[in-house]
Design a protein around this motif. Structure first.
Motif, PDB file in Angstrom:
ATOM      1  N   SER A  82       0.822  -1.199   0.000  1.00  0.00           N
ATOM      2  CA  SER A  82       0.000   0.000   0.000  1.00  0.00           C
ATOM      3  C   SER A  82       0.860   1.255   0.000  1.00  0.00           C
ATOM      4  N   LEU A  83       1.914   1.247   0.806  1.00  0.00           N
ATOM      5  CA  LEU A  83       2.786   2.414   0.874  1.00  0.00           C
ATOM      6  C   LEU A  83       3.587   2.594  -0.404  1.00  0.00           C
ATOM      7  N   ASP A  84       3.765   1.512  -1.125  1.00  0.00           N
ATOM      8  CA  ASP A  84       4.513   1.595  -2.380  1.00  0.00           C
ATOM      9  C   ASP A  84       3.622   2.036  -3.531  1.00  0.00           C
ATOM     10  N   ARG A  85       2.346   2.250  -3.249  1.00  0.00           N
ATOM     11  CA  ARG A  85       1.424   2.705  -4.281  1.00  0.00           C
ATOM     12  C   ARG A  85       1.856   4.080  -4.777  1.00  0.00           C
ATOM     13  N   VAL A  86       1.760   4.285  -6.055  1.00  0.00           N
ATOM     14  CA  VAL A  86       2.236   5.534  -6.642  1.00  0.00           C
ATOM     15  C   VAL A  86       1.132   6.154  -7.494  1.00  0.00           C
ATOM     16  N   GLY A  87       1.279   7.455  -7.728  1.00  0.00           N
ATOM     17  CA  GLY A  87       0.363   8.145  -8.625  1.00  0.00           C
ATOM     18  C   GLY A  87      -0.652   9.002  -7.909  1.00  0.00           C
ATOM     19  N   VAL A  88      -0.519  10.307  -8.032  1.00  0.00           N
ATOM     20  CA  VAL A  88      -1.464  11.271  -7.478  1.00  0.00           C
ATOM     21  C   VAL A  88      -1.889  12.193  -8.610  1.00  0.00           C
ATOM     22  N   ALA A  89      -3.171  12.470  -8.706  1.00  0.00           N
ATOM     23  CA  ALA A  89      -3.664  13.320  -9.792  1.00  0.00           C
ATOM     24  C   ALA A  89      -3.159  14.748  -9.641  1.00  0.00           C
ATOM     25  N   LEU A  90      -2.768  15.341 -10.771  1.00  0.00           N
ATOM     26  CA  LEU A  90      -2.409  16.758 -10.849  1.00  0.00           C
ATOM     27  C   LEU A  90      -3.525  17.461 -11.617  1.00  0.00           C
ATOM     28  N   ASN A 132       1.566  33.443  -3.117  1.00  0.00           N
ATOM     29  CA  ASN A 132       0.206  33.199  -3.565  1.00  0.00           C
ATOM     30  C   ASN A 132       0.145  33.070  -5.076  1.00  0.00           C
ATOM     31  N   SER A 133      -1.065  32.795  -5.568  1.00  0.00           N
ATOM     32  CA  SER A 133      -1.204  32.432  -6.980  1.00  0.00           C
ATOM     33  C   SER A 133      -0.789  33.549  -7.930  1.00  0.00           C
ATOM     34  N   ALA A 134      -1.236  34.787  -7.661  1.00  0.00           N
ATOM     35  CA  ALA A 134      -0.924  35.869  -8.591  1.00  0.00           C
ATOM     36  C   ALA A 134       0.585  36.083  -8.686  1.00  0.00           C
ATOM     37  N   TYR A 135       1.264  36.065  -7.560  1.00  0.00           N
ATOM     38  CA  TYR A 135       2.714  36.271  -7.579  1.00  0.00           C
ATOM     39  C   TYR A 135       3.445  35.085  -8.189  1.00  0.00           C
ATOM     40  N   ARG A 136       2.964  33.896  -7.895  1.00  0.00           N
ATOM     41  CA  ARG A 136       3.604  32.719  -8.485  1.00  0.00           C
ATOM     42  C   ARG A 136       3.474  32.743  -9.998  1.00  0.00           C
ATOM     43  N   LEU A 137       2.295  33.142 -10.493  1.00  0.00           N
ATOM     44  CA  LEU A 137       2.099  33.234 -11.939  1.00  0.00           C
ATOM     45  C   LEU A 137       3.017  34.296 -12.539  1.00  0.00           C
ATOM     46  N   SER A 138       3.074  35.470 -11.894  1.00  0.00           N
ATOM     47  CA  SER A 138       3.895  36.544 -12.458  1.00  0.00           C
ATOM     48  C   SER A 138       5.374  36.173 -12.490  1.00  0.00           C
ATOM     49  N   SER A 139       5.805  35.330 -11.550  1.00  0.00           N
ATOM     50  CA  SER A 139       7.222  34.969 -11.496  1.00  0.00           C
ATOM     51  C   SER A 139       7.636  34.039 -12.631  1.00  0.00           C
ATOM     52  N   VAL A 140       6.668  33.334 -13.230  1.00  0.00           N
ATOM     53  CA  VAL A 140       7.009  32.408 -14.325  1.00  0.00           C
ATOM     54  C   VAL A 140       6.476  32.890 -15.673  1.00  0.00           C
ATOM     55  N   TRP A 141       5.681  33.954 -15.654  1.00  0.00           N
ATOM     56  CA  TRP A 141       5.117  34.447 -16.907  1.00  0.00           C
ATOM     57  C   TRP A 141       6.244  34.992 -17.805  1.00  0.00           C
ATOM     58  N   GLY A 142       6.286  34.520 -19.025  1.00  0.00           N
ATOM     59  CA  GLY A 142       7.315  34.971 -19.953  1.00  0.00           C
ATOM     60  C   GLY A 142       8.688  34.395 -19.689  1.00  0.00           C
ATOM     61  N   ALA A 157       5.831  19.955  -7.895  1.00  0.00           N
ATOM     62  CA  ALA A 157       4.663  20.792  -8.183  1.00  0.00           C
ATOM     63  C   ALA A 157       4.118  21.353  -6.873  1.00  0.00           C
ATOM     64  N   ASP A 158       3.856  22.639  -6.900  1.00  0.00           N
ATOM     65  CA  ASP A 158       3.318  23.299  -5.718  1.00  0.00           C
ATOM     66  C   ASP A 158       2.051  24.048  -6.119  1.00  0.00           C
ATOM     67  N   SER A 159       2.204  25.243  -6.646  1.00  0.00           N
ATOM     68  CA  SER A 159       1.042  25.998  -7.101  1.00  0.00           C
ATOM     69  C   SER A 159       0.543  25.535  -8.466  1.00  0.00           C
ATOM     70  N   ARG A 160       1.376  24.828  -9.218  1.00  0.00           N
ATOM     71  CA  ARG A 160       1.109  24.350 -10.582  1.00  0.00           C
ATOM     72  C   ARG A 160       1.154  25.456 -11.633  1.00  0.00           C
ATOM     73  N   TRP A 161       1.571  26.675 -11.256  1.00  0.00           N
ATOM     74  CA  TRP A 161       1.629  27.743 -12.259  1.00  0.00           C
ATOM     75  C   TRP A 161       2.795  27.557 -13.222  1.00  0.00           C
ATOM     76  N   THR A 162       3.900  27.002 -12.754  1.00  0.00           N
ATOM     77  CA  THR A 162       5.010  26.736 -13.668  1.00  0.00           C
ATOM     78  C   THR A 162       4.570  25.778 -14.767  1.00  0.00           C
ATOM     79  N   LEU A 163       3.940  24.680 -14.377  1.00  0.00           N
ATOM     80  CA  LEU A 163       3.447  23.723 -15.365  1.00  0.00           C
ATOM     81  C   LEU A 163       2.367  24.342 -16.249  1.00  0.00           C
ATOM     82  N   THR A 164       1.501  25.165 -15.653  1.00  0.00           N
ATOM     83  CA  THR A 164       0.422  25.778 -16.422  1.00  0.00           C
ATOM     84  C   THR A 164       0.965  26.702 -17.509  1.00  0.00           C
ATOM     85  N   GLY A 199       7.320  15.143  -7.307  1.00  0.00           N
ATOM     86  CA  GLY A 199       6.684  15.352  -6.009  1.00  0.00           C
ATOM     87  C   GLY A 199       5.593  16.393  -6.080  1.00  0.00           C
ATOM     88  N   LEU A 200       4.658  16.312  -5.134  1.00  0.00           N
ATOM     89  CA  LEU A 200       3.557  17.271  -5.040  1.00  0.00           C
ATOM     90  C   LEU A 200       3.475  17.725  -3.591  1.00  0.00           C
TER      91      LEU A 200
END
Length: 697
Positions: free
Chosen positions: A500-508, A635-645, A667-674, A694-695
């Motif tokens: 059970s502990l070796d189970r892998v995979g979490v939805a993003l 927060n989300s707005a700042y995280r987005l602005s830090s990776v925008w462009g 993955a944390d806020s997911r804005w980098t991936l977005t 990791g998440l």
């Protein structure tokens, strides 16, 4: 006085349903102090002693003498539900105003106006709701019969359940009419907390009634096992042997959910109960446990203060709370009306890391506070909503809300309709106070470690930790009477736990909407993210808080851990995630997010996944300039602005036709991936499947 006792005893017997019931030591003393003397009273008594009986009996006596309704400040919805049920048994008309029953508020206002309510239950946060505070509370204060502050340790900075809004009760107490009794109750308070609470109630004039905290029904024990798999294996082996039904506490939401899933798969009737559990599901789970329809609730501290099941047979901890005070609070759920109940602690090696995370995330900092005050001051009295303020300061919503409450209690800001305003009052960050709090938390953590390792009486240790001068050996715990619990783990159970502990995979989950206020930070987006620019649902290997792979990932991403290629075990686990993914269309190529801190790690994983799938690895996305500028935790707005462009679009026509597997490390806020996925979609990718090692959370 005799008449008061006779009337009080009659009410008590109705409350408990026994014609021969009598008061516990200190109960009538507290009632008389409130009803006859109209004094401010602090009652510190063990769980199960009958603190609720004091305020319900006192309420009816005061009402018979013409007093208005009691206002009962109660911290948790589950506790409110139990308090209302107990009140009805005593013939007390109790109602609650909280976030779950807005459809009842109008009716409750009518009942209050017609004097048909004996007890009104509210949360401490409700006292600062602008409508309630400004329109309803003043009229209630004019006719209040008694103020009750339940779980009063929440007032104290030193308390393990500190709630900033509790500290505003001192302001409420200051404006209630003279002669109105005030009662504060708690089962978990050491001398520091007692002093702090008494100061909030009025200092030297407060009558403190304190009794012994020993719980004769509890049989305490500690079982140290090498790892999470062994602890879960023990639980699989022996859950059925534990008496009756009970509570199994975990330190994180992920641990509660993982443990509940494992036990259900093994045929045990259990439910997860966390702060993320839907309210209706929580209520159903509480009912099922009280009716013994489940063996256990696997719970975080969301199921704690005041939950009342008198015949609860056991409390077990998978991982230790951060202090003996918190531990005593939780184990106090067991054995309240039984002669015997089992309490067992199974500490984990990861406990201290989890304690540190929660401690640091809750403490306000001077920099953040000053940033908030500066932004509110710029509005010259116009309110800013929490989302609007969040868009201006780089602070996550939960931390921002806590900080605003602290500043509100300190008088620097005020909650009004439409949001928050600055009061203009001078405010100074009390560094000494927060240093003392931090130091005390460290000391409490050490006390918990000492509890685990002591060879002396465990109940006596808990009592001394709570400054109970009556502490003495209990004669029942594993150190006093010998180990009462088995330590063996069945081979099959250990194997199932490991699997059970070796189970892998979490939805993003893909982001579907741009954050409010992004345009103020120079990011020209708002509203929904266009479907043609979104990533698809992705996967992470595991959360950092998971019981299984979470331990490995916490070490991998810990500050100071040197960058290195992924281990073969980690790569194999990532490949298993892909094998179980079940995507609609298989990826045609692999790309990665460039990493300044872990380039070797992410490169090795991306290469390996490409090789395993016989896919071309197209390399990492190119950065523009210095790349992303933000740090984790904003927060989300700042995280987005830090990776925008921050990423260059691949040249037109260079991407193969089909989905791209996009690999990131954490993955944390997911804005980098977005943002990276959006760039790939704009460059011609038909779909982007994000994968993170990791998440957070």
């Amino acid at each position: 006085m005799t008449g008061t006792r006779e009337q009080a005893l009659d009410i008590l017997r109705t409350l408990v349903g026994h014609d021969d019931a009598d008061f516990h030591d200190g109960q009538f003393e507290a009632i008389s102090t409130l009803v006859d003397d109209r004094r401010r009273t602090l009652v510190v008594q063990r769980t199960g002693w009958g603190k609720s009986a004091v305020y319900f009996v006192a309420t009816l006596l005061l009402r018979r003498r013409g007093a208005g309704p009691t206002i009962l400040v109660s911290p948790l919805l589950a506790l409110m539900r139990d308090q209302i049920a107990a009140a009805r048994r005593a013939g007390v008309r109790a109602v609650a105003i909280n976030s779950t029953n807005p459809h009842e508020w109008a009716e409750i206002q009518t009942l209050l106006r017609d004097d048909e309510v004996d007890v009104l239950l509210v949360s401490p946060e409700r006292l600062n709701n602008p409508t309630f505070r400004d329109e309803q509370l003043p009229s209630l204060i004019e006719r209040i019969g008694m103020l009750v502050v339940d779980e009063a340790h929440c007032i104290s900075d030193w308390g393990h359940d500190f709630r900033p809004d509790y500290r505003r009760l001192r302001d409420l107490i200051a404006v209630i009419p003279d002669g109105v009794p005030v009662l504060a109750t708690t089962a978990t308070a050491n001398s520091r907390v007692v002093t702090d609470v008494a100061e909030q109630l009025g200092g030297a004039s407060v009558v403190t009634i304190r009794g012994p905290l020993a719980r004769a029904s509890l049989r305490l024990g500690v079982l140290r096992l090498p790892d999470a798999a062994t602890r879960l294996g023990w639980l699989l082996s022996h859950l059925g042997d534990l008496p009756g039904s009970g509570i199994i506490y975990t330190l994180t939401v992920a641990a509660a959910e993982d443990t509940a899933r494992l036990l259900r798969e093994a045929g045990h009737s259990v439910r997860a109960y966390t702060g993320q559990t839907d309210t209706a599901e929580r209520e159903e789970s509480e009912r099922a446990l009280k009716a013994n329809e489940v063996k256990a609730l696997i719970a975080t501290s969301a199921l704690g203060m005041g939950f009342d099941k008198p015949d609860l047979g056991f409390v077990l901890h998978l991982g230790a709370p951060s202090s003996p005070v918190a531990y005593y609070q939780q184990v106090g759920r067991a054995g309240r009306a039984t002669e015997n109940a089992d309490v067992l602690l199974l500490p984990g090696s990861e406990d201290e890391a989890i304690w540190e995370y929660f401690a640091t995330s809750s403490m306000p900092t001077q920099e953040r506070a000053e940033r908030v005050l500066e932004e509110l001051a710029l509005e010259a009295g116009a309110p800013l909503s929490t989302p609007a303020l969040e868009a201006r300061v780089n602070i996550r919503r939960t931390r921002l809300e806590l900080l605003l409450k602290v500043l509100d209690v300190d008088g620097a800001v005020r909650r009004v309709r439409g949001g928050w305003v600055s009061t203009g009052q001078p405010w100074v960050y009390d560094a000494d106070r927060y240093d003392r709090i931090a130091a005390e938390r460290v000391a409490e953590q050490q006390h918990m470690l000492d509890y685990e390792r002591t060879d002396a009486c465990r109940m006596e240790y808990l009592q001394r930790s709570l400054d109970d001068e009556t502490a003495a050996p209990c004669g029942r715990c594993d150190n006093c009477a010998g180990v009462w619990f088995p330590s063996a783990v069945e081979t099959d159970a250990a194997s199932r736990a490991s699997s059970s502990l070796d189970r892998v995979g979490v939805a993003l989950e893909p982001r579907a909407q741009w954050p409010t206020g992004a345009d103020r930070l120079g990011v020209p987006v708002r509203g929904n993210i266009a479907p043609a620019e979104r990533m698809l649902e992705g996967r992470a290997l595991a959360r950092l808080t998971d019981l299984g792979w979470g331990n490995t990932l916490r070490e991998l991403f810990a500050p100071g851990t040197p960058d290195a290629p992924a281990s073969q075990a980690l790569i194999a686990a990532c490949i298993r995630v892909l094998a179980d993914w079940g995507w609609d269309e298989r990826p045609v190529a692999v790309m990665s997010i460039p990493s300044r801190s872990r380039p070797l790690l992410i490169e090795s994983v991306a290469h390996s996944l490409a090789g395993a799938g016989r896919l071309p690895y197209l390399g990492a996305l190119a950065l523009t300039g210095s790349g992303p500028s933000g740090e984790p935790g904003g927060n989300s707005a700042y995280r987005l602005s830090s990776v925008w462009g921050a990423f260059e679009l691949p040249p037109a026509g260079t991407l193969p036709t089909g989905p791209i597997l996009l690999v990131d490390d954490l993955a944390d806020s997911r804005w980098t991936l977005t943002v990276a996925a959006r760039e790939l979609r704009l460059a011609g990718a038909t779909a982007v499947l994000p994968f993170a090692i990791g998440l957070r959370g």
